[in-house]
Design a protein around this motif. Structure first.
Motif, PDB file in Angstrom:
ATOM      1  N   THR A 186      -1.889  -5.037  -2.107  1.00 51.46           N
ATOM      2  CA  THR A 186      -2.093  -4.019  -1.079  1.00 51.46           C
ATOM      3  C   THR A 186      -3.196  -4.461  -0.128  1.00 51.46           C
ATOM      4  O   THR A 186      -3.861  -5.468  -0.358  1.00 51.46           O
ATOM      5  N   THR A 197       0.833  -1.205   0.000  1.00 48.07           N
ATOM      6  CA  THR A 197       0.000   0.000   0.000  1.00 48.07           C
ATOM      7  C   THR A 197       0.868   1.255   0.000  1.00 48.07           C
ATOM      8  O   THR A 197       0.626   2.197  -0.764  1.00 48.07           O
ATOM      9  N   THR A 236       3.426  -2.950  -8.817  1.00 47.28           N
ATOM     10  CA  THR A 236       2.959  -1.808  -8.027  1.00 47.28           C
ATOM     11  C   THR A 236       3.263  -0.496  -8.734  1.00 47.28           C
ATOM     12  O   THR A 236       2.561   0.485  -8.523  1.00 47.28           O
TER      13      THR A 236
END
Lengths: 603, 702
Positions: free
Chosen positions: B650, B480, B555
């Motif tokens: 995440t 995250t 990501t």
């Protein structure tokens, strides 16, 4: 050392020399231009991103496809084009090729009676015409010969419908390759050669076919009227978004009906009534904080509260919706749409048995219709075990959990149905062997009453209501605040009470602002995906939702599902669905802008 | 909130001939209802927050306190055994037996039933002599016969000197435990109506060679006597020979001259039940065995009084019944030391034998004899006090062999012992680490886990692998933060740049064109951004950095697109802040000769810093909470990595994936996503509150 000197010099003269000044001014302006360029760049990136996003969607939604026919139309018609055939000839082609499914086609096209009554209705009732051929008027459809059924179809269906049926059920077009719009524009000849060469060969080899002709369609649009009007399918080319569209509209209705009055009410309270007390300050702060809570958190709230805790309410159980008397008929009716074959129409008195289901009866039904009645039962499309259980669970309005445990190599998994566990040795994604299917059905049969399943439009709608309520409240507050105080005072001066003032003066003046805010919030709700995933929107649903208590799927969910699939054609239909979704949202936004411009009152 | 209050004039304005009409009450009631309703609408927001906190807190509590999962699945556990209703999971005991099949589930954990009995006791009936023989057999013999050395030898007579020698030869020092007294029963078939009483001398005749009943007592029938007796290996046989024939067994089997004929007429069996059956079917037969077997078959058999004395507790105890004998179990200090379950079993035996012995059909040993046995136990174990044994805490196998007379007693004790030690044992396949055992008790189920995920572990473990019970949220938080950081790196400069442009440079016409474009960007559903990330940004990154460097799910791509998503948010909030800076400040700056950029950077931005900071924080909060983009493009599967080109899941992506799959309620997965959700909620909530504090505390007021 020179710096020191410079400093001293500056201090002494206080002002830079003219030459120095102009040099530095030049540099300062230079920096100013660089700064401006960066600012331009920022805007440009944002705009480019938007353009890239739209272009990317369009690139995937349109393009070139290679299509093959399972049966070439020419072989059906001795070379005549389909358009030249009469209704009777088309119907006979159908009768010759689809077999027992002919009655399904009749049900789906010309039947005037409800699907649940279809098997017990006479021909006259089905076609809704008392003047039908007297010989067959009072017979059941299943008692007619295929020729008679074909005649019936030819008489009551339009030639366009019949042609479409022939194309979809007999010719069975399949898309074997798809290319993007940019490929289509810039290297069409290359991809044409590729489709007609290696792609076709690979297809023939994989399906053990020879002499298949491939048709290359340039500028094929995945988005067409069929896409909007057909339900889900696991074959991308046949898939549509109707179920999801209806689901999204259903959600919108729930959201507007609940969120609008509550949100405006709260806004009125905060603006017109609330004194500066602790509670009111808390509410005010809280609304602002809620607006910043991630949407997935709302999904979890909805899952715990609406789906689970309030399941009897959100599933319609306490209203006796869907749950009054599960009968043989209702079960069969609900299971039937999952399958291609004629489960609904097998001739047996069990179907007309409207007694309450017990285990034994249901077992009989399943034995009769699912085990032996249709030995080559096939799922619509090429569904795998996941689709099957999902569909059956939706059809039966209960939770079937596929829990994959144990062996990672063989991918065995359990099907869990209300605490009973059934283990099958089948890999996910593979076709369903008969014995697995039997096992699954036997498992379903164990359930003699249907558990309330709170994964309904109502639950999801209420979850979205909570999600957008803070936004509606804030917007409505602003709209109400914009109404000048003089209007209120004039109203009070005429002797109106506070509520009379609000209802007759403030609200009408604030309506355009409130409506704009609400529509924008609703449009946000329509695009929300995460809470719906958590609340448990169905991922594979063939039946349209009919009430707030129906299982549902929504457009963002479909887009997510299709995006997550590896096959390229799903990306194409996901793009098509995105266009539909964005169109819906743009329409809503346009309405909001229109309202704002047309009705906003300036004081 | 309106500060000014307006007087309600309705009362004085409305008049009629009859004086003023007081409408105020009705209107006030009306107002009150409406105000209450509207207040309720306002309160809903409080309830929403409370609901979020309660739901997340409640399920997270369940996650850290897993007893509840078992509670809710009680019905499943009940299916296993009708009599057992309580299960306690007891940690730390290893399951050492092969699976015996069956599956149960607690939540989503699959447990395999391994073994129901915690302890098992096996009692073999091979005769007292046979028992000693096997007990003291050499290892070679045992191995050759594929036998194991029993822990306990059951005997219905004291060990003989020759047996003692054998035992000492293999290093066994027999310890004798007196457990009770048996009486030999001389029995005839229930159909036999002439034999009711014999003397010891007559017994010698009957079993010592008499061919016909009339040979023993003239008034009896002329028919031949059929002897049905236990085999030579049994302690009963030895004892009978000892008592009647002074130990000379030849006189029993071959009392008659013609050994062969006599032997043929004797039916022998080591199995007492067989003896019972044979005797009951033959009215001319007579036999003997343990009193217990007679008691079980009083309908089929008649007992014969000896010297006019019938066996009973009194007659056995005072010795008037001549054919009574002691019952023993034998073990060895070494065996007991090495096998604590054996010591426990013998302890339990000695403690409880008097409770059951009468029921089994034997007679209690004298208190003195039992005390001696207990003292033997204490000496063997080197203990000073006999511990109270709870069979549930004893695990292991006890094997005993020997006398068929002691068998029913030992079996009864073993039955109680294993029943009280009934411990269904489960191997947990997934979800729970370590060994967790389920023990039944009287009411309800409690699961006690030694390794439920603790809050500390939740925040420090770097693995999130529910399948093996690893619940560390760090990889999820890390992913995250990765996506959020990348997003902020993209969005912050671009967003502020756009804001400065719109606020300071753009003409009103341009602003009116570009602001809606940014609004459109903000209004596009995030799932569409997710699609964009996967089908556009990822291929772009792969094109730039190479497909072998950039994972399909990564990501980086997700972060960049999240950044694009929040550009409008930052630019719109920052622009508001810039806009709020008075023109006078800018003019003063220009007046001092500053360029536009210098004015913006040195005057306007510092003045608007609190607003920009708030925008930054809100944007971070938004990036952290963003779900669909990361769910689609960042990859599935928690992965602790700092490489932006690797896939990593995440917090929001994990919640979406788990809840979008086939989630069973009350499973560990279900609970775990709420724990993650709570973490997420706290993070975003703190950020949101922080931004509001910054706006109100540090705002430059002009």
């Amino acid at each position: 050392m020179s710096k020191e000197k410079q400093k001293m010099k500056n201090a002494a003269t206080f002002m830079p020399t003219e030459q120095d000044f102009y040099q530095r001014l030049k540099a300062r302006h230079q920096r100013g231009r660089i700064g401006l360029a960066f600012n331009y760049l920022s805007m440009a990136v944002a705009i480019l991103a938007l353009i890239a996003l739209f272009a990317n969607v369009a690139n995937e939604a349109f393009g070139t496809v290679g299509v093959v026919n399972t049966i070439e139309p020419e072989t059906l018609t001795d070379g005549r084009p389909l358009e030249d055939l009469s209704n009777q000839e088309l119907a006979m082609i159908l009768a010759d090729h689809v077999g027992g499914r002919l009655r399904v086609l009749i049900r789906d096209t010309i039947s005037q009676v409800d699907a649940s009554e279809f098997t017990s209705s006479t021909v006259a009732q089905i076609v809704g015409d008392p003047n039908v051929d007297a010989g067959i008027a009072d017979m059941l459809l299943a008692d007619l010969t295929p020729e008679q059924q074909a005649t019936l179809l030819a008489t009551y269906a339009t030639s366009t419908t019949l042609r479409q049926l022939v194309l979809s059920d007999v010719v069975e077009q399949q898309v074997i390759a798809s290319y993007t719009l940019s490929d289509t524009i810039f290297r069409f000849d290359e991809i044409k050669a590729e489709i007609e060469g290696p792609v076709l060969e690979a297809y023939q080899e994989a399906n053990d076919l020879e002499d298949v002709k491939v048709e290359v369609i340039r500028f094929y649009s995945w988005l067409d009227s069929d896409f909007v009007s057909t339900p889900m399918s696991s074959t991308p080319a046949l898939a549509g978004i109707r179920t999801a569209l209806i689901g999204s509209i259903g959600l919108m209705i729930v959201v507007v009906l609940v969120a609008l009055p509550v949100g405006v009410g709260a806004a009125i309270y905060l603006e017109e009534y609330a004194t500066d007390s602790f509670v009111n300050r808390l509410i005010e702060t809280n609304v602002r904080n809620l607006a910043g809570v991630p949407s997935i958190i709302y999904g979890m709230l909805g899952l715990a509260i609406f789906v689970r805790a309030l399941a009897p309410f959100t599933s319609g159980l306490i209203f006796h919706y869907n749950f009054d008397v599960p009968t043989v008929e209702s079960v069969i009716t609900r299971i039937a749409p999952v399958f291609d074959d004629q489960i609904t129409f097998a001739d047996d008195e069990l179907v007309n048995n409207s007694d309450r289901l017990d285990d034994e009866t249901l077992q009989n039904v399943v034995d009769t219709y699912l085990y032996y009645g249709t030995p080559t039962l096939s799922m619509q499309g090429n569904s795998d075990i996941n689709d099957l259980t999902n569909s059956l669970a939706n059809a039966l309005n209960m939770t079937v959990d596929l829990v994959r445990v144990r062996d990672r190599e063989t991918e065995e998994f359990d099907v869990e149905i209300r605490g009973n566990y059934y283990r099958f040795d089948v890999a996910e994604g593979s076709p369903i062997p008969d014995e697995i299917f039997d096992g699954l059905m036997a498992a379903l049969v164990r359930i003699n009453s249907f558990a309330p399943n709170g994964r309904t439009i109502l639950s999801a709608g209420l979850t979205l209501v909570l999600l957008i309520l803070p936004i509606i409240i804030i917007n409505a507050q602003e709209a109400i605040r914009a109404v000048p105080y003089a209007i209120r005072e004039a109203s009070y001066g005429l002797g109106a009470t506070r509520w009379q003032t609000i209802w007759n003066q403030v609200l009408p003046a604030a309506v355009p602002g409130i409506m704009t805010g609400t529509i924008l919030s609703v449009s946000r709700a329509v695009g929300e995906t995460a809470p719906l995933i958590v609340v448990g929107a169905a991922t594979f649903l063939l039946t349209d939702p009919t009430s707030p208590f129906s299982q549902f799927t929504a457009m963002p969910i479909q887009i997510f599902q299709w995006t997550a699939r590896p096959q390229g054609q799903f990306a194409d239909i996901a793009a098509a669905a995105i266009i539909v979704l964005l169109s819906l949202m743009l329409t809503l936004n346009a309405i909001a802008i229109f309202l704002r411009n047309k009705y906003s009152i300036r004081y | 909130m309106s500060k000014q209050r307006t007087p309600d004039m309705s009362k004085s304005l409305v008049r009629s001939d009859n004086g003023p009409i007081d409408l105020s009450r009705k209107l006030k009631g009306h107002e009150l209802i409406i105000q209450t309703l509207l207040f309720a609408c306002g309160l809903l927001s409080i309830f929403t927050t409370l609901g979020i906190v309660i739901v997340l807190g409640n399920e997270s509590f369940a996650f850290f306190n897993r007893d509840q999962w078992v509670e809710s699945n009680r019905a499943l556990l009940d299916d296993i055994s009708a009599d057992s209703t309580e299960f306690t999971v007891e940690p730390g005991i290893e399951a050492d037996k092969a699976p015996s099949g069956g599956l149960i589930r607690i939540g989503q954990e699959v447990m395999e039933i391994v073994e129901f009995q915690n302890n098992t006791v096996e009692v073999d009936s091979i005769g007292t002599g046979g028992g000693f023989e096997r007990w003291c057999a050499s290892d070679e013999i045992l191995e050759a016969d594929e036998l194991t050395r029993p822990h306990i030898a059951n005997a219905s007579r004291p060990i003989t000197d020759s047996e003692l020698t054998t035992c000492e030869a293999v290093g066994i020092d027999p310890l004798e435990f007196r457990v009770g007294t048996d009486a030999l029963a001389i029995v005839v078939s229930a159909e036999n109506d002439f034999v009711a009483d014999v003397t010891l001398d007559e017994l010698k005749l009957i079993f010592g060679g008499a061919e016909h009943w009339s040979d023993v007592r003239p008034e009896w029938t002329d028919d031949p006597i059929q002897l049905i007796i236990p085999g030579e290996d049994s302690g009963t046989f030895d004892y009978f020979v000892e008592e009647i024939f002074e130990g000379d067994s030849s006189r029993l089997i071959a009392g008659a001259d013609d050994e062969f004929i006599r032997a043929n007429e004797v039916i022998t069996s080591e199995n007492d039940n067989q003896l019972v059956g044979s005797i009951s079917r033959d009215p001319l037969s007579i036999g003997f065995f343990g009193y217990a077997y007679y008691l079980e078959n009083t309908d089929d058999l008649h007992i014969v009084n000896i010297e006019g004395v019938e066996p009973s507790a009194a007659t056995v105890d005072d010795g008037t019944y001549p054919l009574s004998r002691p019952l023993f179990i034998y073990s060895d200090a070494d065996i007991m030391g090495k096998n604590p379950q054996v010591a426990s079993f013998i302890d339990y035996y000695l403690t409880h034998v008097n409770d059951v012995i009468v029921e089994v059909g034997y007679f209690q040993a004298s208190e003195q004899a039992l005390d001696e046995a207990r003292q033997t136990w204490l000496n063997a174990m080197g203990a000073s006090e006999i511990p109270e044994i709870d069979p549930a805490t004893v695990s292991g196998h006890v094997e005993s062999a020997g006398s068929s007379t002691v068998l029913p007693l030992s079996e009864r004790i073993a039955e109680i012992f294993t029943e009280e030690g009934f411990v269904p044992r489960f191997i947990v396949e997934r979800g729970i680490r370590g060994e967790n055992l389920v023990v039944p008790h009287k009411a309800g189920i409690t699961v006690q886990l030694d390794d439920r995920p603790t809050i500390i572990e939740f925040f420090t473990n770097t693995n999130w692998i529910p399948a093996i019970g690893e619940f560390g949220v760090i990889p999820l938080i890390n992913a995250t933060l990765m996506t959020s950081t990348i997003a902020m790196l993209v969005a912050l400069p671009l967003g502020i740049g756009a804001a400065i442009y719109l606020s300071e440079y753009a003409s009103p016409r341009i602003r009116n064109t570009f602001k809606p474009i940014l609004e459109i960007l903000a209004g596009i559903p995030t799932v569409v951004y997710g699609y964009f990330a996967l089908t556009f940004m990822t291929p772009l990154l792969r094109g730039i950095f190479g497909a072998d460097v950039v994972n399909i799910y990564n990501t980086g791509s997700a972060g960049i697109v999240v950044g694009i998503l929040i550009i409008p948010l930052i630019s719109s909030m920052s622009e508001d802040a810039l806009h709020a800076v008075p023109v006078a400040l800018r003019e003063a700056s220009y007046g001092l000769g500053a360029t536009k950029l210098e004015t913006v950077i040195k005057v306007v931005i510092p003045a608007a810093l609190s607003g920009i900071l708030a925008a930054f924080i809100v944007a971070v909060s938004r990036a952290i909470g963003e779900t669909m983009i990361v769910a689609i493009a960042a990859g599935a599967g928690p992965n602790f990595t700092f490489n932006p080109f690797d896939s990593a899941e995440t917090m929001t992506g994990h919640i979406a994936r788990i809840s979008g799959g086939d989630l069973s309620y009350d499973s560990i997965d279900y609970n775990s996503i709420f724990a993650i959700g709570l973490t997420l909620f706290v993070m975003t909530f703190v950020l949101n509150v922080l931004s509001r504090v910054i706006i109100s505390r540090f705002r430059e007021a002009y």
